[in-house]
Design a protein around this motif. Structure first.
Motif, mmCIF file in Angstrom:
data_model
loop_
_atom_site.group_PDB
_atom_site.id
_atom_site.type_symbol
_atom_site.label_atom_id
_atom_site.label_comp_id
_atom_site.label_asym_id
_atom_site.label_seq_id
_atom_site.Cartn_x
_atom_site.Cartn_y
_atom_site.Cartn_z
ATOM 1 N N LEU A 1 1.445 -1.095 -8.355
ATOM 2 C CA LEU A 1 0.135 -1.715 -8.130
ATOM 3 C C LEU A 1 0.124 -2.681 -6.959
ATOM 4 C CD1 LEU A 1 -0.760 -2.561 -11.862
ATOM 5 C CD2 LEU A 1 -1.227 -0.450 -10.590
ATOM 6 N N VAL A 2 1.230 -2.767 -6.235
ATOM 7 C CA VAL A 2 1.339 -3.752 -5.150
ATOM 8 C C VAL A 2 0.365 -3.435 -4.022
ATOM 9 C CG1 VAL A 2 2.869 -4.495 -3.282
ATOM 10 C CG2 VAL A 2 3.695 -4.476 -5.648
ATOM 11 N N LYS A 3 -0.370 -4.485 -3.588
ATOM 12 C CA LYS A 3 -1.306 -4.361 -2.465
ATOM 13 C C LYS A 3 -1.013 -5.460 -1.456
ATOM 14 C CE LYS A 3 -5.072 -2.491 -5.326
ATOM 15 N NZ LYS A 3 -4.350 -2.569 -6.607
ATOM 16 N N GLU A 4 -1.163 -5.140 -0.181
ATOM 17 C CA GLU A 4 -0.772 -6.077 0.871
ATOM 18 C C GLU A 4 -1.563 -7.378 0.810
ATOM 19 O OE1 GLU A 4 -0.216 -6.341 5.739
ATOM 20 O OE2 GLU A 4 -0.715 -4.425 4.764
ATOM 21 N N ASP A 5 -2.888 -7.319 0.597
ATOM 22 C CA ASP A 5 -3.671 -8.556 0.600
ATOM 23 C C ASP A 5 -3.247 -9.480 -0.539
ATOM 24 O OD1 ASP A 5 -4.701 -6.903 -1.390
ATOM 25 O OD2 ASP A 5 -6.792 -7.471 -1.029
ATOM 26 N N GLU A 6 -2.860 -8.890 -1.658
ATOM 27 C CA GLU A 6 -2.406 -9.686 -2.795
ATOM 28 C C GLU A 6 -1.081 -10.378 -2.488
ATOM 29 O OE1 GLU A 6 -2.841 -8.841 -7.549
ATOM 30 O OE2 GLU A 6 -2.349 -7.206 -6.202
ATOM 31 N N ILE A 7 -0.144 -9.628 -1.922
ATOM 32 C CA ILE A 7 1.169 -10.202 -1.604
ATOM 33 C C ILE A 7 1.028 -11.308 -0.569
ATOM 34 C CG2 ILE A 7 3.482 -9.716 -0.718
ATOM 35 C CD1 ILE A 7 2.876 -8.543 -3.486
ATOM 36 N N VAL B 1 9.109 -3.207 -2.077
ATOM 37 C CA VAL B 1 10.130 -4.184 -1.699
ATOM 38 C C VAL B 1 9.999 -4.554 -0.228
ATOM 39 C CG1 VAL B 1 12.613 -4.499 -1.359
ATOM 40 C CG2 VAL B 1 11.758 -3.533 -3.512
ATOM 41 N N GLU B 2 9.810 -3.568 0.632
ATOM 42 C CA GLU B 2 9.672 -3.820 2.058
ATOM 43 C C GLU B 2 8.412 -4.636 2.348
ATOM 44 O OE1 GLU B 2 10.147 -4.238 5.950
ATOM 45 O OE2 GLU B 2 11.644 -3.512 4.495
ATOM 46 N N LEU B 3 7.320 -4.357 1.639
ATOM 47 C CA LEU B 3 6.083 -5.103 1.844
ATOM 48 C C LEU B 3 6.271 -6.567 1.468
ATOM 49 C CD1 LEU B 3 3.064 -5.291 2.471
ATOM 50 C CD2 LEU B 3 2.609 -4.534 0.117
ATOM 51 N N VAL B 4 6.906 -6.822 0.350
ATOM 52 C CA VAL B 4 7.153 -8.204 -0.072
ATOM 53 C C VAL B 4 7.959 -8.946 0.973
ATOM 54 C CG1 VAL B 4 8.427 -9.601 -1.755
ATOM 55 C CG2 VAL B 4 6.909 -7.780 -2.546
ATOM 56 N N ARG B 5 9.002 -8.314 1.470
ATOM 57 C CA ARG B 5 9.837 -8.971 2.476
ATOM 58 C C ARG B 5 9.075 -9.180 3.789
ATOM 59 N NH1 ARG B 5 15.000 -5.574 0.566
ATOM 60 N NH2 ARG B 5 15.974 -7.193 -0.727
ATOM 61 N N SER B 6 8.278 -8.208 4.186
ATOM 62 C CA SER B 6 7.545 -8.323 5.456
ATOM 63 C C SER B 6 6.480 -9.408 5.399
ATOM 64 C CB SER B 6 6.900 -6.983 5.825
ATOM 65 O OG SER B 6 5.867 -6.644 4.914
ATOM 66 N N CYS B 7 6.003 -9.714 4.185
ATOM 67 C CA CYS B 7 4.996 -10.770 4.026
ATOM 68 C C CYS B 7 5.628 -12.159 3.931
ATOM 69 C CB CYS B 7 4.142 -10.510 2.791
ATOM 70 S SG CYS B 7 3.013 -9.106 2.972
ATOM 71 N N GLY B 8 6.940 -12.240 3.908
ATOM 72 C CA GLY B 8 7.618 -13.531 3.976
ATOM 73 C C GLY B 8 8.164 -14.073 2.680
ATOM 74 N N VAL C 1 8.859 2.247 -4.924
ATOM 75 C CA VAL C 1 9.437 0.919 -5.127
ATOM 76 C C VAL C 1 9.984 0.366 -3.820
ATOM 77 C CG1 VAL C 1 11.229 -0.376 -6.330
ATOM 78 C CG2 VAL C 1 9.966 1.427 -7.536
ATOM 79 N N ALA C 2 10.637 1.219 -3.028
ATOM 80 C CA ALA C 2 11.175 0.777 -1.738
ATOM 81 C C ALA C 2 10.057 0.271 -0.831
ATOM 82 C CB ALA C 2 11.936 1.914 -1.062
ATOM 83 N N GLU C 3 8.898 0.935 -0.849
ATOM 84 C CA GLU C 3 7.755 0.473 -0.067
ATOM 85 C C GLU C 3 7.297 -0.909 -0.532
ATOM 86 O OE1 GLU C 3 4.644 3.310 -0.344
ATOM 87 O OE2 GLU C 3 5.769 4.917 0.659
#
Length: 448
Positions: free
Chosen positions: A145-151, A190-197, A186-188
Motif C-alpha cells: 500500500l506504499v505511496k510516495e506522497d504518504e512516505i 524499500v527503495e522508495l522509503v530510502r529515496s524519501c530520506g 517489496v523492493a520497490e
C-alpha cells in the motif's frame, strides 16, 4: 528439542497480559501518570491504527477489516481520529513537563490512512506533545500500500524508521497465509522509503508458517538480506485459537513442528550472523551501527510490547483500540473494538483491563528484563535495587535452575546467573519462565 517446544510467553511484559485481572479508570490512570511523570522526565508513545484491507491468517493483532473506498469506512476512520483527539486530551497535560523520546504507530495497517488523515493526526494529536529532536519515530507499513506522497509526508513530520511485515517471500506460503506480496513489490517500497530520506528500515519475518521448508526459507532469507534492512525480527508463529480458521486444513498437516521448526530458527540465526547482523536477543537482529545494536553494547536495551527496543526505562503511553500503557506501577490495556474504545474515551469511569504491580511483580520483572536484555542476572544489583536477599528470595527458582545448568543453558555462581552462548541466549524464555509466578503456579515448574 527439550526446551524449544515449550509454549512460553514472549515476556514483552511481566506479568504477562493473561494475568491482568484488576480494573482501572481514567482518574486512576491519571494518578499513576502523575506519579510516573514526576519520576521519569521522558516517555514513549504508541498509537494503534486498527484498520486493514485484508485479513492475514497468521495475525493475532487487533484489527478491523474494511474497504478504504467505502464511505462508511471513511466515517469510521474519522470517528477513530476524533476519538484519538479526545483520548489524548485526557492525558497530555499530565506529561507537559516531559519530552517524548519514542513514537510508534502499529496496527492493523497504519498506512491504511491517507495523507490528509495523517495530517489530521499530526496537527490535532501529535502536535500536543513535546517531541525530542532525536526521537525515534517508527511506523509499521504494508509494502503493498506504499505511496510516495504518504512516505514523503511521514518523513516531513519526523518519521525516521519504518517496519515492513514480510513474513515470507515464498508464493505457496504467501497464498496459505493470504498475504501475496512479491519480492519485487517489496523492493520497490524499500527503495522508495530510502529515496524519501527515511534512514532506518525494519523487516519482520515469521517461521513455522504452512509449507515452509529449509530450502524455501533459505531463499527468503537471501532476499531479505539483499534488501539490507537495519533490523530484522524473526518470530516463531504464535498459533492463537481460531487464527487459522479459514485455513484449518493447513494447520493439521503443513505447519512445521518440532525438529523442523527448530531447524528454521537456527537457519535464520546463522544466516543473519553470517551476513553481519548482531544477535540482540531471542528474535531480534540489527546491523552494528543501528541504534538498537549500539544500545545493546551499552546494556541499554529494554523489552516491551514492541519487542527489543532502545529507550532504557521509558514509561509507555498507548492510545487507540487495544493499546497498552506501561507506567511505573501499572499496566493498562484499552478495549480492543473501536466501538468499545470510543465508549471508554467518553466515560471516565469505564473499567478496563489492567494490572497494578505488587512489589514481587517488580522484582520478577527486573530479573526477567535482565535475562532478555543483558543475558545475565546480577544478584548484587538486584539486591541493592529491591532490598532483598537474592538466594533466599529465589530459593525455589535457584533449585530449578540447576537442571538448566546441567543442560547447559546457564552457569550459576555467587554473584550472577549467566546465560550461556549460544544455547542460553537462544532459549531465554525457558530461563525467564523459572522466575514467572504464573508459569510456576499454573503448570508447575516448566523446566525441572
Amino acid at each position: 528439542m527439550k526446551y524449544s517446544g515449550l509454549a512460553l510467553p514472549r515476556y514483552t511484559s511481566y506479568p504477562a497480559i493473561t494475568g491482568w485481572k484488576d480494573t482501572s479508570t481514567i482518574p486512576a490512570i491519571k494518578e499513576q501518570l502523575d506519579a510516573t511523570a514526576l519520576d521519569q522526565k521522558a516517555f514513549s508513545l504508541y498509537f494503534h491504527v486498527p484498520f486493514c484491507q485484508r485479513l492475514c491468517f497468521y495475525c493475532g493483532c487487533s484489527k478491523e477489516i474494511m474497504n478504504p473506498a467505502s464511505t462508511a469506512t471513511q466515517d469510521v476512520v474519522q470517528q477513530y481520529l476524533q476519538g484519538l483527539e479526545r483520548e489524548v486530551a485526557h492525558f497530555q497535560h499530565h506529561v507537559d513537563s516531559c519530552v517524548i523520546e519514542q513514537l510508534h504507530f502499529g496496527g492493523g495497517t497504519p498506512n491504511f490512512l491517507n495523507v490528509a488523515q495523517w495530517r489530521q493526526l499530526y496537527e490535532n494529536v501529535l502536535s500536543r506533545f513535546t517531541v525530542s529532536e532525536e526521537a525515534e519515530w517508527s511506523v509499521e507499513l504494508d509494502p503493498r500500500l506504499v505511496k510516495e506522497d504518504e512516505i514523503r509526508y511521514l518523513y516531513e513530520i519526523g518519521v525516521n524508521r519504518v517496519s515492513f511485515g514480510i513474513q515470507d517471500f515464498d508464493p505457496q506460503v504467501q497464498k496459505a497465509i493470504n498475504r501475496i506480496q512479491p519480492y519485487e513489490k517489496v523492493a520497490e517500497a524499500v527503495e522508495l522509503v530510502r529515496s524519501c530520506g527515511i534512514p532506518y528500515i525494519n523487516i519482520d519475518l515469521i517461521y513455522g508458517l504452512p509449507f515452509q521448508t529449509e530450502e524455501s526459507m533459505q531463499r527468503t532469507l537471501d532476499q531479505v538480506i539483499r534488501l539490507s534492512p537495519d533490523r530484522i525480527a524473526y518470530y516463531r508463529l504464535a498459533v492463537l485459537p481460531d487464527m487459522f480458521k479459514a485455513q484449518q486444513t493447513f494447520i493439521d498437516k503443513d505447519l512445521p513442528e518440532g525438529a523442523a521448526c527448530l531447524a528454521l530458527n537456527l537457519l535464520g540465526i546463522n544466516r543473519f550472523l553470517a551476513a553481519g547482523y548482531e544477535f540482540i536477543g531471542l528474535d531480534h537482529f540489527a546491523k552494528s551501527n543501528d541504534p538498537l545494536a549500539v544500545a545493546a553494547r551499552k546494556d541499554e536495551v529494554r523489552r516491551n510490547f514492541q519487542g527489543m527496543t532502545t529507550g532504557s526505562n521509558l514509561p509507555h503511553l498507548g492510545f487507540g483500540p487495544s493499546a497498552i500503557s506501561m507506567l511505573d506501577d501499572v499496566f493498562v490495556q484499552n478495549p480492543k473494538s473501536i466501538d468499545q474504545w470510543l465508549v471508554m474515551v467518553d466515560d471516565h469511569e469505564f473499567k478496563r483491563k489492567s494490572r497494578i504491580l505488587t512489589e514481587d511483580d517488580k522484582i520478577r520483572r527486573e530479573v526477567i528484563n535482565q535475562i532478555f536484555c543483558h543475558g545475565t542476572i546480577d544478584k548484587p544489583y538486584t539486591e541493592a535495587f529491591h532490598d532483598v536477599e537474592f538466594d533466599h528470595y529465589f530459593a525455589k527458582e535457584l533449585h530449578d535452575l540447576k537442571s538448566l545448568a546441567r543442560d547447559g543453558l546457564v552457569t550459576l555462581d555467587t554473584h550472577d546467573i549467566r546465560l550461556t552462548q549460544p544455547l542460553g541466549l537462544i532459549l531465554r524464555q525457558a530461563v525467564a519462565a523459572v522466575f514467572d509466578t504464573q508459569q510456576r503456579e499454573g503448570r508447575g515448574s516448566q523446566v525441572s
